[in-house]
Design a protein around this motif. Structure first.
Motif, PDB file in Angstrom:
ATOM      1  N   TYR A  82       0.847  -1.193   0.000  1.00  0.00           N
ATOM      2  CA  TYR A  82       0.000   0.000   0.000  1.00  0.00           C
ATOM      3  C   TYR A  82       0.884   1.246   0.000  1.00  0.00           C
ATOM      4  O   TYR A  82       2.031   1.213   0.445  1.00  0.00           O
ATOM      5  N   ARG A  83       0.314   2.354  -0.440  1.00  0.00           N
ATOM      6  CA  ARG A  83       0.988   3.646  -0.349  1.00  0.00           C
ATOM      7  C   ARG A  83       0.011   4.685   0.191  1.00  0.00           C
ATOM      8  O   ARG A  83      -1.193   4.592  -0.050  1.00  0.00           O
ATOM      9  N   PRO A  84       0.498   5.672   0.930  1.00  0.00           N
ATOM     10  CA  PRO A  84      -0.380   6.736   1.424  1.00  0.00           C
ATOM     11  C   PRO A  84      -0.932   7.549   0.249  1.00  0.00           C
ATOM     12  O   PRO A  84      -0.194   7.866  -0.690  1.00  0.00           O
ATOM     13  N   VAL A  85      -2.210   7.879   0.316  1.00  0.00           N
ATOM     14  CA  VAL A  85      -2.851   8.651  -0.749  1.00  0.00           C
ATOM     15  C   VAL A  85      -3.831   9.652  -0.140  1.00  0.00           C
ATOM     16  O   VAL A  85      -4.191   9.565   1.033  1.00  0.00           O
ATOM     17  N   THR A  86      -4.275  10.594  -0.948  1.00  0.00           N
ATOM     18  CA  THR A  86      -5.328  11.504  -0.518  1.00  0.00           C
ATOM     19  C   THR A  86      -6.669  10.780  -0.552  1.00  0.00           C
ATOM     20  O   THR A  86      -6.833   9.775  -1.252  1.00  0.00           O
ATOM     21  N   PHE A  87      -7.632  11.291   0.194  1.00  0.00           N
ATOM     22  CA  PHE A  87      -8.948  10.653   0.246  1.00  0.00           C
ATOM     23  C   PHE A  87      -9.627  10.630  -1.122  1.00  0.00           C
ATOM     24  O   PHE A  87     -10.499   9.803  -1.371  1.00  0.00           O
ATOM     25  N   SER A  88      -9.236  11.539  -2.012  1.00  0.00           N
ATOM     26  CA  SER A  88      -9.856  11.589  -3.339  1.00  0.00           C
ATOM     27  C   SER A  88      -9.546  10.342  -4.163  1.00  0.00           C
ATOM     28  O   SER A  88     -10.256  10.043  -5.130  1.00  0.00           O
ATOM     29  N   GLU A  89      -8.491   9.601  -3.797  1.00  0.00           N
ATOM     30  CA  GLU A  89      -8.125   8.384  -4.521  1.00  0.00           C
ATOM     31  C   GLU A  89      -8.834   7.145  -3.978  1.00  0.00           C
ATOM     32  O   GLU A  89      -8.688   6.054  -4.535  1.00  0.00           O
ATOM     33  N   LEU A  90      -9.589   7.316  -2.891  1.00  0.00           N
ATOM     34  CA  LEU A  90     -10.308   6.194  -2.288  1.00  0.00           C
ATOM     35  C   LEU A  90     -11.726   6.138  -2.841  1.00  0.00           C
ATOM     36  O   LEU A  90     -12.153   7.003  -3.592  1.00  0.00           O
ATOM     37  N   THR A  91     -12.458   5.102  -2.448  1.00  0.00           N
ATOM     38  CA  THR A  91     -13.847   5.002  -2.889  1.00  0.00           C
ATOM     39  C   THR A  91     -14.632   6.248  -2.484  1.00  0.00           C
ATOM     40  O   THR A  91     -14.412   6.811  -1.409  1.00  0.00           O
ATOM     41  N   GLN A  92     -15.556   6.642  -3.342  1.00  0.00           N
ATOM     42  CA  GLN A  92     -16.438   7.763  -3.021  1.00  0.00           C
ATOM     43  C   GLN A  92     -17.839   7.266  -2.655  1.00  0.00           C
ATOM     44  O   GLN A  92     -18.778   8.057  -2.578  1.00  0.00           O
ATOM     45  N   ASP A  93     -17.962   5.969  -2.437  1.00  0.00           N
ATOM     46  CA  ASP A  93     -19.246   5.385  -2.046  1.00  0.00           C
ATOM     47  C   ASP A  93     -19.710   5.993  -0.725  1.00  0.00           C
ATOM     48  O   ASP A  93     -18.999   5.932   0.283  1.00  0.00           O
ATOM     49  N   THR A 116      -5.041   8.456   7.911  1.00  0.00           N
ATOM     50  CA  THR A 116      -4.278   8.447   6.675  1.00  0.00           C
ATOM     51  C   THR A 116      -4.906   7.447   5.717  1.00  0.00           C
ATOM     52  O   THR A 116      -5.187   6.306   6.103  1.00  0.00           O
ATOM     53  N   GLY A 117      -5.139   7.871   4.483  1.00  0.00           N
ATOM     54  CA  GLY A 117      -5.648   6.955   3.466  1.00  0.00           C
ATOM     55  C   GLY A 117      -4.500   6.167   2.856  1.00  0.00           C
ATOM     56  O   GLY A 117      -3.426   6.719   2.599  1.00  0.00           O
ATOM     57  N   MET A 118      -4.722   4.863   2.626  1.00  0.00           N
ATOM     58  CA  MET A 118      -3.694   4.026   2.014  1.00  0.00           C
ATOM     59  C   MET A 118      -4.336   3.168   0.928  1.00  0.00           C
ATOM     60  O   MET A 118      -5.476   2.714   1.074  1.00  0.00           O
ATOM     61  N   LEU A 119      -3.603   2.950  -0.155  1.00  0.00           N
ATOM     62  CA  LEU A 119      -4.155   2.272  -1.331  1.00  0.00           C
ATOM     63  C   LEU A 119      -3.161   1.283  -1.919  1.00  0.00           C
ATOM     64  O   LEU A 119      -1.970   1.578  -2.042  1.00  0.00           O
ATOM     65  N   PHE A 120      -3.673   0.109  -2.286  1.00  0.00           N
ATOM     66  CA  PHE A 120      -2.907  -0.865  -3.060  1.00  0.00           C
ATOM     67  C   PHE A 120      -3.593  -0.994  -4.416  1.00  0.00           C
ATOM     68  O   PHE A 120      -4.742  -1.427  -4.501  1.00  0.00           O
ATOM     69  N   ASP A 121      -2.890  -0.578  -5.459  1.00  0.00           N
ATOM     70  CA  ASP A 121      -3.429  -0.658  -6.820  1.00  0.00           C
ATOM     71  C   ASP A 121      -2.645  -1.717  -7.578  1.00  0.00           C
ATOM     72  O   ASP A 121      -1.446  -1.526  -7.856  1.00  0.00           O
ATOM     73  N   PRO A 122      -3.264  -2.848  -7.925  1.00  0.00           N
ATOM     74  CA  PRO A 122      -2.528  -3.922  -8.605  1.00  0.00           C
ATOM     75  C   PRO A 122      -1.973  -3.518  -9.965  1.00  0.00           C
ATOM     76  O   PRO A 122      -1.069  -4.184 -10.491  1.00  0.00           O
ATOM     77  N   ARG A 123      -2.494  -2.426 -10.520  1.00  0.00           N
ATOM     78  CA  ARG A 123      -1.990  -1.953 -11.817  1.00  0.00           C
ATOM     79  C   ARG A 123      -0.817  -0.983 -11.670  1.00  0.00           C
ATOM     80  O   ARG A 123      -0.134  -0.673 -12.648  1.00  0.00           O
ATOM     81  N   HIS A 124      -0.628  -0.512 -10.449  1.00  0.00           N
ATOM     82  CA  HIS A 124       0.471   0.428 -10.191  1.00  0.00           C
ATOM     83  C   HIS A 124       1.122   0.042  -8.861  1.00  0.00           C
ATOM     84  O   HIS A 124       0.899   0.677  -7.838  1.00  0.00           O
ATOM     85  N   LEU A 125       1.933  -0.998  -8.901  1.00  0.00           N
ATOM     86  CA  LEU A 125       2.521  -1.536  -7.686  1.00  0.00           C
ATOM     87  C   LEU A 125       3.546  -0.578  -7.090  1.00  0.00           C
ATOM     88  O   LEU A 125       4.252   0.137  -7.812  1.00  0.00           O
ATOM     89  N   ASN A 126       3.629  -0.573  -5.764  1.00  0.00           N
ATOM     90  CA  ASN A 126       4.604   0.237  -5.052  1.00  0.00           C
ATOM     91  C   ASN A 126       5.947  -0.501  -5.053  1.00  0.00           C
ATOM     92  O   ASN A 126       6.155  -1.425  -4.278  1.00  0.00           O
ATOM     93  N   SER A 127       6.828  -0.080  -5.935  1.00  0.00           N
ATOM     94  CA  SER A 127       8.104  -0.786  -6.107  1.00  0.00           C
ATOM     95  C   SER A 127       9.253  -0.127  -5.361  1.00  0.00           C
ATOM     96  O   SER A 127      10.413  -0.520  -5.521  1.00  0.00           O
ATOM     97  N   LYS A 128       8.956   0.857  -4.527  1.00  0.00           N
ATOM     98  CA  LYS A 128      10.013   1.530  -3.781  1.00  0.00           C
ATOM     99  C   LYS A 128      10.625   0.579  -2.760  1.00  0.00           C
ATOM    100  O   LYS A 128       9.932  -0.277  -2.210  1.00  0.00           O
TER     101      LYS A 128
END
Length: 216
Positions: free
Chosen positions: A130-141, A168-180
């Motif tokens: 996962y990587r930290p993200v803004t809330f705008s990148e999370l579900t808006q449901d 803190t919002g955190m996201l794992f996107d399988p199309r954009h893996l956190n490779s750091k």
């Protein structure tokens, strides 16, 4: 420790009330919210195969469940809890990892996300990619965000038009893996956690100077 971690099924619904009690107590102790759930909701997650339970024989040791949002576009591993008698042994990471793998298997391609004020949870998420993200990148449901109403900090979320809170919002996107590399990811998490503490102090200074004094 002889704890085993299972994909929960109907036979585990007996533990639903104890799980809800543990979640509620943990939220009170931290002073922040895990969305409050009723036993019937937890039972549904178990019968649908969308939960992970840790047991030491017939003793409940921990739990986590899977939630699906926006027609499987987003998935959250929620309600991660470890019984007080089993904390400090790395069990939370094992439970979260099991739930993470369950989510990937059942909902391939979905983005996994979470919000938290907990440094250990942030570190676990970071180790999973996962990587930290803004809330705008999370579900808006709307249903997801309504779940925050049981958190004492809900007014912060609403006053900021749901753009940020103490979590803190955190996201794992399988199309954009956190490779750091891990060291860089750990540094990022430490930075975000310092930000959480600064936000908390700023908020308490506005609403309750006594609580600020106790925090410091």
């Amino acid at each position: 420790m002889s704890v085993q971690i299972f994909i929960a099924t109907e036979i585990h619904t007996f533990f639903a009330e104890d799980i809800c009690s543990l979640i509620e107590k943990a939220a009170h102790q931290r002073g922040t919210g895990i969305a409050k759930r009723e036993p019937d909701y937890i039972k549904t997650k178990m019968t649908n195969g969308n939960a992970v339970i840790a047991l030491d024989g017939d003793q409940l040791a921990g739990f986590c469940y899977v939630e699906i949002w926006e027609d499987k576009k987003y998935v959250a591993n929620s309600g991660l809890i470890v019984h007080p008698g089993y904390r400090g042994r790395g069990l939370a990471k094992k439970i979260k990892t099991k739930a993470f793998k369950l989510s990937q298997k059942k909902y391939p391609g979905s983005k996994l996300f979470g919000i938290t004020t907990s440094l250990p949870v942030m570190k676990i998420n970071s180790d999973l990619g996962y990587r930290p993200v803004t809330f705008s990148e999370l579900t808006q449901d709307e249903t997801f965000w309504k779940g925050c109403q049981s958190c004492p900090n809900y007014d912060i979320l609403t006053r900021n038009n749901r753009k940020n809170c103490l979590c803190t919002g955190m996201l794992f996107d399988p199309r954009h893996l956190n490779s750091k590399p891990k060291q860089e990811r750990d540094q990022t998490i430490a930075k975000y956690y310092r930000w959480v503490k600064l936000k908390t102090v700023k908020y308490l200074k506005k609403i309750n100077p006594v609580n600020l004094f106790l925090l410091i």
